[in-house]
Design a protein around this motif. Sequence first.
Motif, PDB file in Angstrom:
ATOM      1  N   ARG A  12      62.309 -25.723 -47.928  1.00 58.33           N
ATOM      2  CA  ARG A  12      61.059 -25.755 -47.821  1.00 58.33           C
ATOM      3  C   ARG A  12      60.568 -27.344 -47.306  1.00 58.33           C
ATOM      4  NH1 ARG A  12      57.031 -25.910 -52.512  1.00 58.33           N
ATOM      5  NH2 ARG A  12      56.031 -27.434 -51.077  1.00 58.33           N
ATOM      6  N   PRO A  13      59.328 -27.533 -46.674  1.00 56.31           N
ATOM      7  CA  PRO A  13      59.067 -28.975 -46.613  1.00 56.31           C
ATOM      8  C   PRO A  13      58.821 -29.690 -48.043  1.00 56.31           C
ATOM      9  CG  PRO A  13      58.035 -27.595 -45.101  1.00 56.31           C
ATOM     10  CD  PRO A  13      58.806 -26.436 -45.982  1.00 56.31           C
ATOM     11  N   GLU A  14      59.015 -30.919 -48.176  1.00 54.58           N
ATOM     12  CA  GLU A  14      58.649 -31.645 -49.375  1.00 54.58           C
ATOM     13  C   GLU A  14      57.165 -31.483 -49.691  1.00 54.58           C
ATOM     14  OE1 GLU A  14      59.083 -36.214 -51.384  1.00 54.58           O
ATOM     15  OE2 GLU A  14      59.893 -35.620 -49.559  1.00 54.58           O
ATOM     16  N   GLY A  15      56.361 -31.437 -48.648  1.00 55.72           N
ATOM     17  CA  GLY A  15      54.944 -31.337 -49.102  1.00 55.72           C
ATOM     18  C   GLY A  15      54.423 -29.798 -49.026  1.00 55.72           C
ATOM     19  N   LEU A  20      53.300 -30.486 -42.954  1.00 57.98           N
ATOM     20  CA  LEU A  20      54.275 -30.424 -41.872  1.00 57.98           C
ATOM     21  C   LEU A  20      53.636 -30.393 -40.388  1.00 57.98           C
ATOM     22  CD1 LEU A  20      57.477 -29.933 -40.756  1.00 57.98           C
ATOM     23  CD2 LEU A  20      56.936 -27.611 -41.437  1.00 57.98           C
ATOM     24  N   ILE A  21      52.841 -29.294 -40.596  1.00 56.84           N
ATOM     25  CA  ILE A  21      51.873 -29.194 -39.303  1.00 56.84           C
ATOM     26  C   ILE A  21      50.921 -30.607 -38.727  1.00 56.84           C
ATOM     27  CG2 ILE A  21      49.844 -27.887 -38.151  1.00 56.84           C
ATOM     28  CD1 ILE A  21      50.581 -25.510 -39.958  1.00 56.84           C
ATOM     29  N   GLY A 257      61.541 -16.706 -39.250  1.00 54.34           N
ATOM     30  CA  GLY A 257      60.821 -17.757 -40.320  1.00 54.34           C
ATOM     31  C   GLY A 257      60.033 -18.876 -39.556  1.00 54.34           C
ATOM     32  N   ILE A 258      59.465 -19.694 -40.447  1.00 52.04           N
ATOM     33  CA  ILE A 258      58.602 -20.949 -39.735  1.00 52.04           C
ATOM     34  C   ILE A 258      59.418 -21.868 -39.210  1.00 52.04           C
ATOM     35  CG2 ILE A 258      57.059 -22.747 -40.333  1.00 52.04           C
ATOM     36  CD1 ILE A 258      56.012 -21.106 -42.764  1.00 52.04           C
ATOM     37  N   VAL A 259      60.506 -22.385 -39.764  1.00 45.46           N
ATOM     38  CA  VAL A 259      61.409 -23.422 -39.098  1.00 45.46           C
ATOM     39  C   VAL A 259      62.164 -22.519 -37.807  1.00 45.46           C
ATOM     40  CG1 VAL A 259      63.547 -24.768 -39.410  1.00 45.46           C
ATOM     41  CG2 VAL A 259      61.612 -24.543 -41.145  1.00 45.46           C
ATOM     42  N   GLY A 265      60.934 -22.334 -30.124  1.00 47.05           N
ATOM     43  CA  GLY A 265      60.164 -23.314 -29.108  1.00 47.05           C
ATOM     44  C   GLY A 265      60.744 -24.340 -28.469  1.00 47.05           C
ATOM     45  N   VAL A 266      61.578 -25.262 -29.352  1.00 50.71           N
ATOM     46  CA  VAL A 266      62.499 -26.424 -28.929  1.00 50.71           C
ATOM     47  C   VAL A 266      63.520 -25.944 -28.184  1.00 50.71           C
ATOM     48  CG1 VAL A 266      63.869 -28.283 -29.470  1.00 50.71           C
ATOM     49  CG2 VAL A 266      61.817 -27.711 -31.122  1.00 50.71           C
ATOM     50  N   THR A 267      64.326 -24.747 -28.435  1.00 53.70           N
ATOM     51  CA  THR A 267      65.277 -24.205 -27.646  1.00 53.70           C
ATOM     52  C   THR A 267      64.963 -23.896 -26.317  1.00 53.70           C
ATOM     53  OG1 THR A 267      66.592 -23.460 -29.637  1.00 53.70           O
ATOM     54  CG2 THR A 267      67.133 -22.659 -27.582  1.00 53.70           C
ATOM     55  N   ILE A 268      63.771 -22.895 -26.170  1.00 47.65           N
ATOM     56  CA  ILE A 268      63.441 -22.604 -24.954  1.00 47.65           C
ATOM     57  C   ILE A 268      63.062 -23.694 -23.926  1.00 47.65           C
ATOM     58  CG2 ILE A 268      61.660 -20.999 -23.736  1.00 47.65           C
ATOM     59  CD1 ILE A 268      64.040 -19.426 -25.139  1.00 47.65           C
TER      60      ILE A 268
END
Length: 275
Positions: A12-15, A20-21, A257-259, A265-268
């Motif tokens: 999970r993100p630290e914050g 993260l957003i 999941g979120i990640v 999206g990055v992959t596509i």
Amino acid sequence: MFRALFLEGFFRPEGTIKDLIDMLLEQYDQFEGELRFRAPVAAIMNKDGKVQGVRLHNGEEITADAVLSTVGIPGTAQLSGWPLDIDQYIGKMTFMETISMIPELELPPERSGRTILFYSLKDQLSYHRPVEPIDASWGVICFPDNFQGIERRNDAPTQVRVTNAANYELWQQAAADKEQYRHVKEVCGRQSAAAVSKILGRYSQDAVFQDSFTPMTIERFTEKCGGAVYGSPIKIKSGRTPWSNLFIAGTDQGYLGIVGSMLSGVTIVNQHLLG
């Protein structure tokens, strides 16, 4: 899944997710991207085998060289006129999640310090859509503050999140009336708390805040038909559609999941738009 749970562990993100957003939005702004709020898309415009752009609900048309859709396969098909048997692409599993904030959480010794608990009050787990609004007999209990590396203020309440399988159709019926919807949320919240109390003790009686998101919440904020947060049971791993410049990204492409959705999206983009 086994490797993620037992060998690699959860992340999970630290914050918070907002932190993260905010970081992603800052990066997006540096790329000179434009973000539109309250601008729902009415249609994906296409002609001669290619997508021309999108038409917003207010009638504005935005042209584009390519469109990356994250509203899922059913939603993309509806917006674009994609001749598809939509029903087979709508996920059947959806969930209700209840978040409780507890000032001083006292857990049984065997539960203390845990991050994730998968529970079932029955001898045999039935992973399917329940016949009632939720099935509280099994679910997932998460303590987000117990991840390694997360420092929590001494005066901060402990967060407990409980996820249970839900029935989308029953929640959709309840949502037609605000009072009925609120009533069903309260009843299901109590059912979930009663079930989890058999594992954690009476944890929720001292909650200073408690609320739930439902299949309707998921559908509203993710556009996933049926509130299926994990998307379609049929994935399009290539991200391709009948149009050469319209692509699917997110959980319906294959990552969960979120990640996972962000990675999709990055992959596509890397594969089809920057490759």
